[in-house]
Scaffold this motif. Structure first.
Motif: not given
Lengths: 479, 334
Positions: B240, A124, B325, A126-127, B47, B302, B287, B237, B305, B246-247, B243-244, B290, A135, B294, B299-300
């Motif tokens: 990651s 889901t 990435h 881009r990781i 990363l 859940l 965590t 962590l 989606r 911003t790019t 990067m969820l 994170f 992680l 998530w 963008r990514d």
């Protein structure tokens, strides 16, 4: 086949008699020879349990590790082994004692949850997979660390031995643990035997497996489940931190020793057992030594042995083969030089003097003498002190090398359109490795040409065989 | 069971670390932040280069170097510690390269073999000489960030400045920031496009080994506080999470420092409440952050989606060049 089985049996017997481990933390200030004797005699039930546990652990880890290594899942194994820690802690909390079944269930669930999270993260976001594995490994482990430190604070937790799951303590393996380990081992080996063909196909040729209608994803999941089981039963002996080493290292050592997968499975299991029992033994003879790290060091010792000494892939064997090959190349170059000198005289004289050879190769006479002595040693030439003569075998080899060289030059100029003054270097290298089949094909494609791009004659098959001799050394070595 | 989760005492958990006990918890939170920020900044480049698991390998491998340095120098001096860690860290990369170039064992397995072996040697040395190096096996795994305020403070002209580990970590963070600022463009180019980097005269191998050296230094200075395994979380962590969200690389750096600060503070409170290892609690807090990212990422995420916006955006960012990435394959393979 039979002899191998027997040797495996003998090996296992040997291991069984040299092996015993236990009660590391409990005994202090005891002479290590006494401890070793206690271990070796297998009198103590704790020792027997520890050895049996190490053997079961070694078999499971070795066999599944073989799949881990060939499928390049080493880091998945690493993540899985750290991710089980919160499950161990929760299993312990179930009724505040070391109940093997509760811990087994908790740890398996945590491991599977970890792999599911890795899959969800890579699907889901881009990781990338490596970051997702890291992680899950570290954050699950952190949750586990929180729980473990909380348990140690509890009155019951202090003597629980839950911290023994970090670095392993073979001495803490009890009969109940052993029963569970035995059950899991039977399950793992049984399922492997039942689905061996499917696993093999899914591991080595996924495209074929899919087109054959094999549910590859379910096979993968089944393997992951077995892997989780194995990690969990290995926890007590090796500890969560180093289980992955017992999966990877024995199997990687086996991978260096054989090309046959079923043989690799056997070897990996044997190495796993040997490392396990040896680690248990060493940690037993000294006070307060954790078991897991010694098992890992023993496994790494086995790997180092295979790394250097493996007959096919070992560093020593490769180095030796390389030396051998460069010595042969040197001999063949000497033969070629002698041939060229003789050719300039149109083969009118019998021998070639060292002086002529030295002039040809722009070297000293002493160097030429050393080279001819090398040929004599291999039965390719004879010498009377200042002149070298081909033996029939030497003449045949020399003609072959010259033919290979000139055929290749001709092929490059005719077919690849490379200028004729640029082809020599390449032919210098390839002349030593062209096999008989390739030479036939080259001759056919070049219409059995008689002259090379520089106008020199290419020795024909008839030339070569007139000089007689059996199949040459190069021919034998290439096959 | 009842004693497992202590009662939530607002005064003890939330107020006192900032008032009465600030003297102790201030240093703990600061140390946590310094560790997570330094690790996070270095981790961003790991990363980008798909070297996340190199952090795993190096963090395990520095242990024997650290122990041997302690044993040889009979002290816990910074110099000996850094030297030991550097040697062990570089040794592990060399062993990995050696195994996978000389034999047919693949890189992942080579990595697994090398770092577990070094770590096992380190643990054995630790348990053999535990009395002489004041490290124990648990500390190797989780660290003991709670002991930081107890370390002797460094004094300058009679004024107690800060506990030695905090000062050292602060210096390391400063060093990392300066290095990133000085070599920003070089790091950027060599992480994203090894070919371009080579044509500009930058050596990808040099960049790789320099990064590994910095990684070893950061990991070893974080070792006492968070141990060998939690440090992996500190490396991965923050980046990651960032990067969820911003790019852009500068924003990734900023967000990972923010993540470091939040997880240090929240983790301290969490650890106080649950009375567990504070270092582990900081990672658990990280965590959690994170997990939030998530769930909520624009963008990514859940949620994003689930709300059905997926079909429109998925192809766009799958193909987009912006991704943090999309590190060059060649860098990943080094």
């Amino acid at each position: 086949m039979k002899t191998r089985r027997i040797s495996v049996l003998v090996f296992l017997l040997g291991v069984a008699t040299t092996a015993q481990a236990a009660r590391v933390g409990d005994v202090t200030g005891i002479d290590w020879t006494d401890q070793a004797a206690r271990f070796l005699s297998l009198r103590d039930p704790a020792v027997r349990h520890a050895v049996a546990g190490a053997v079961l652990m070694g078999v499971c880890c070795g066999v599944l590790g073989a799949f881990v290594v060939v499928r390049k899942m080493a880091l998945v194994g690493d993540a899985l082994s750290h991710a089980v820690l919160p499950g161990v802690a929760l299993g312990f909390l179930w009724n505040l004692e070391k109940d093997p079944l509760a811990i087994f269930i908790g740890a398996t669930l945590a491991g599977l949850l970890g792999t599911a999270v890795v899959r969800a993260l890579t699907a889901t976001t881009r990781i990338k997979e490596d970051a997702a594995l890291g992680l899950v490994l570290a954050s699950f482990f952190a949750v586990g660390a929180c729980l473990v430190t909380m348990i140690q604070r509890l009155p019951a937790g202090n003597k629980s031995g839950v911290d023994k799951f970090l670095f392993g303590q073979a001495a803490a393996i009890g009969p109940e643990d052993l029963r569970l380990m035995g059950l899991v081992t039977v399950l793992v080996l049984g399922l492997l035997a039942l689905a061996f063909k499917e696993l093999l196909v899914a591991s080595f040729d996924r495209g074929f497996a899919q087109s054959g209608g094999l549910p590859v994803r379910w096979v993968d999941r089944g393997l992951m489940l077995l892997l989780a089981f194995t990690v969990v039963i290995a926890l007590q002996a090796v500890g969560a931190v180093l289980v992955s080493a017992m999966l990877i290292t024995p199997a990687a050592a086996a991978y260096l020793l054989t090309d046959k997968f079923h043989r690799m499975l056997w070897l990996a299991a044997i190495f796993g057992v040997a490392a396990g029992v040896l680690g248990a033994f060493i940690s037993f003879i000294g006070p307060n030594l954790p078991t897991g790290p010694f098992m890992v060091i023993a496994a790494s010792g086995i790997f180092t042995g295979a790394f250097f000494l493996s007959p096919r892939y070992g560093v020593v064997a490769r180095w030796w083969r390389q030396r051998d090959r460069s010595a042969r190349t040197r001999r063949e170059n000497t033969l070629k030089a002698i041939y060229r000198v003789a050719e300039e005289d149109e083969f009118s004289r019998d021998g070639v003097t060292f002086m002529q050879l030295a002039q040809r190769r722009k070297e000293t006479v002493a160097e030429a003498r050393v080279q001819v002595r090398e040929l004599v040693r291999h039965g390719l030439a004879t010498s009377n002190g200042d002149t070298a003569y081909f033996t029939p075998e030497g003449r045949r080899r020399a003609a072959e090398i010259v033919r290979n060289h000139r055929l290749w030059e001709l092929y490059l100029t005719n077919t690849a359109n490379i200028a004729s003054d640029h082809v020599h270097e390449d032919a210098e290298k390839i002349e030593h490795v062209l096999g008989e089949d390739v030479v036939r094909e080259l001759e056919r494609r070049l219409n059995y040409a008689e002259r090379d791009p520089h106008g020199r004659r290419i020795p024909s098959a008839a030339d070569i065989h007139r000089h007689g001799g059996r199949s040459g050394e190069a021919g034998a070595e290439q096959r | 069971m009842s004693g497992l989760i202590p009662e939530f005492d607002f005064q003890r958990v939330v107020i006192s670390p900032w008032t009465a006990d600030l003297g102790a918890f201030g240093w703990i939170m600061l140390m946590g932040f310094l560790v997570a920020a330094a690790c996070g900044l270095v981790g961003n480049y790991l990363l980008l280069r798909r070297l996340a698991l190199m952090g795993d390998a190096v963090s395990h491998s520095v242990l024997p170097g650290l122990v041997i340095a302690f044993l040889l120098s009979q002290s816990r001096g910074t110099g000996a510690m850094f030297a030991g860690a550097l040697i062990a860290g570089v040794l592990s990369t060399v062993i990995i390269e050696f195994i996978h170039t000389k034999t047919r064992v693949k890189q992942d397995a080579a990595m697994g073999i090398a770092f577990t072996t070094l770590f096992a040697i380190g643990v054995v040395l630790t348990s053999l000489y535990a009395s002489r190096i004041d490290l124990d096996a648990d500390c190797v795994l989780f660290g003991e960030i709670a002991y930081v305020p107890l370390e002797p403070a460094v004094e300058v002209r009679g004024v107690a400045l800060a506990p030695a580990p905090v000062l050292r970590m602060g210096a390391v963070l400063l060093g990392v920031v300066v290095l990133i600022a000085a070599f920003y463009k070089e790091l950027l180019v060599s992480s994203f496009d090894a070919g371009l980097a080579r044509s500009l005269g930058l050596s990808p191998a040099l960049a790789h080994y320099a990064l590994m050296a910095v990684l070893s230094i950061v990991v070893v200075s974080a070792f006492e506080s968070v141990g060998a395994i939690l440090v992996i979380a500190m490396l991965i962590l923050p980046g990651s999470t960032a990067m969820l969200l911003t790019t852009r690389l500068p924003r990734v750096h900023l967000l990972s420092v923010l993540h470091a600060a939040l997880s240090a503070v929240l983790g301290t409170h969490l650890g106080l409440w649950l009375e567990c290892s504070i270092g582990a609690a900081m990672v658990v807090a990280g965590t959690g952050l994170f997990g939030l990212a998530w769930l909520l990422s624009p963008r990514d995420g859940l949620l994003h989606r689930l709300l059905g916006a997926m079909p429109a955006t998925a192809p766009a960012h799958a193909a987009g060049p912006a991704g943090g990435h999309t590190g060059p394959e060649s860098a990943a393979r080094q």
